[in-house]
Design a protein around this motif. Structure first.
Motif, PDB file in Angstrom:
ATOM      1  N   SER A  27      67.932  54.747  50.705  1.00  0.00           N
ATOM      2  CA  SER A  27      66.690  54.211  50.146  1.00  0.00           C
ATOM      3  C   SER A  27      66.570  54.532  48.662  1.00  0.00           C
ATOM      4  O   SER A  27      66.008  53.750  47.903  1.00  0.00           O
ATOM      5  CB  SER A  27      65.472  54.733  50.914  1.00  0.00           C
ATOM      6  OG  SER A  27      65.210  56.087  50.602  1.00  0.00           O
ATOM      7  N   LYS A  31      66.007  51.702  45.882  1.00  0.00           N
ATOM      8  CA  LYS A  31      64.928  51.771  44.888  1.00  0.00           C
ATOM      9  C   LYS A  31      65.477  51.586  43.485  1.00  0.00           C
ATOM     10  O   LYS A  31      64.898  50.855  42.672  1.00  0.00           O
ATOM     11  CB  LYS A  31      64.200  53.113  44.969  1.00  0.00           C
ATOM     12  CG  LYS A  31      63.252  53.238  46.105  1.00  0.00           C
ATOM     13  CD  LYS A  31      62.587  54.605  46.075  1.00  0.00           C
ATOM     14  CE  LYS A  31      61.898  54.887  47.386  1.00  0.00           C
ATOM     15  NZ  LYS A  31      61.331  56.221  47.441  1.00  0.00           N
ATOM     16  N   ASN A  78      59.881  47.569  48.524  1.00  0.00           N
ATOM     17  CA  ASN A  78      59.022  47.865  49.674  1.00  0.00           C
ATOM     18  C   ASN A  78      59.840  48.338  50.871  1.00  0.00           C
ATOM     19  O   ASN A  78      59.424  49.234  51.613  1.00  0.00           O
ATOM     20  CB  ASN A  78      58.186  46.647  50.058  1.00  0.00           C
ATOM     21  CG  ASN A  78      57.083  46.372  49.071  1.00  0.00           C
ATOM     22  OD1 ASN A  78      56.611  47.271  48.399  1.00  0.00           O
ATOM     23  ND2 ASN A  78      56.680  45.121  48.971  1.00  0.00           N
ATOM     24  N   ASN A  81      60.802  51.904  50.159  1.00  0.00           N
ATOM     25  CA  ASN A  81      59.654  52.813  50.212  1.00  0.00           C
ATOM     26  C   ASN A  81      59.239  53.157  51.639  1.00  0.00           C
ATOM     27  O   ASN A  81      58.535  54.147  51.844  1.00  0.00           O
ATOM     28  CB  ASN A  81      58.459  52.224  49.462  1.00  0.00           C
ATOM     29  CG  ASN A  81      58.626  52.327  47.969  1.00  0.00           C
ATOM     30  OD1 ASN A  81      59.348  53.190  47.474  1.00  0.00           O
ATOM     31  ND2 ASN A  81      57.975  51.445  47.240  1.00  0.00           N
ATOM     32  N   THR A  84      61.619  56.888  53.494  1.00  0.00           N
ATOM     33  CA  THR A  84      61.716  58.077  52.657  1.00  0.00           C
ATOM     34  C   THR A  84      61.474  59.286  53.528  1.00  0.00           C
ATOM     35  O   THR A  84      61.052  59.161  54.677  1.00  0.00           O
ATOM     36  CB  THR A  84      60.682  58.035  51.502  1.00  0.00           C
ATOM     37  OG1 THR A  84      59.368  57.961  52.072  1.00  0.00           O
ATOM     38  CG2 THR A  84      60.909  56.862  50.582  1.00  0.00           C
TER      39      THR A  84
END
Length: 131
Positions: A27, A31, A78, A81, A84
């Motif tokens: 992730s 990002k 998204n 996010n 995480t």
């Protein structure tokens, strides 16, 4: 990992610690990719705004294209996010994952079709284009 089918219930689905850690690590990269994509797409939007003054149709194409790409990068952000260390929401992750790849494939198909059309137009004009 076993395959999931229509007979598998939600209670039977679990994510191993290794898979969870790998998703959390990935992730961060997603990002980074999304933020870089948004920044460079923003530059494309600026180029489109400038192109509106010189070649309006090109400016419109830039604005639409980079607007779609910004939307694509926001979907990826998204998605990342929702995986995480503090927020591990696999349902939202899966929803954004599907949207991301659906839009990516649509963009790919449109790009290939437009590339073929451009190639046909280039071949049909022949040397007239370079005179």
């Amino acid at each position: 990992m076993e395959n999931l089918d229509a007979n598998t219930t939600v209670a039977e689905i679990s994510v191993s610690a290794t898979a969870k850690n790998e998703l959390i690590a990935a992730s961060g990269w997603a990002k980074a990719m999304a933020i870089i994509g948004i920044i460079f797409s923003g530059f494309g939007i600026l180029a489109g705004l400038l192109a509106l003054f010189g070649i309006p149709i090109l400016g419109i194409i830039y604005l639409v294209t980079y607007g779609i790409f910004i939307y694509l990068w926001i979907i990826l952000l998204n998605q990342a996010n929702n995986i995480t260390a503090g927020n591990f929401n696999l349902d939202k992750f899966a929803a954004y994952y599907g949207k991301f790849w659906k839009l990516s494939v649509i963009i790919l198909i449109i790009s290939v079709v437009l590339g073929i059309i451009a190639g046909i137009m280039l071949v049909s004009t022949g040397n007239q284009l370079f005179r």
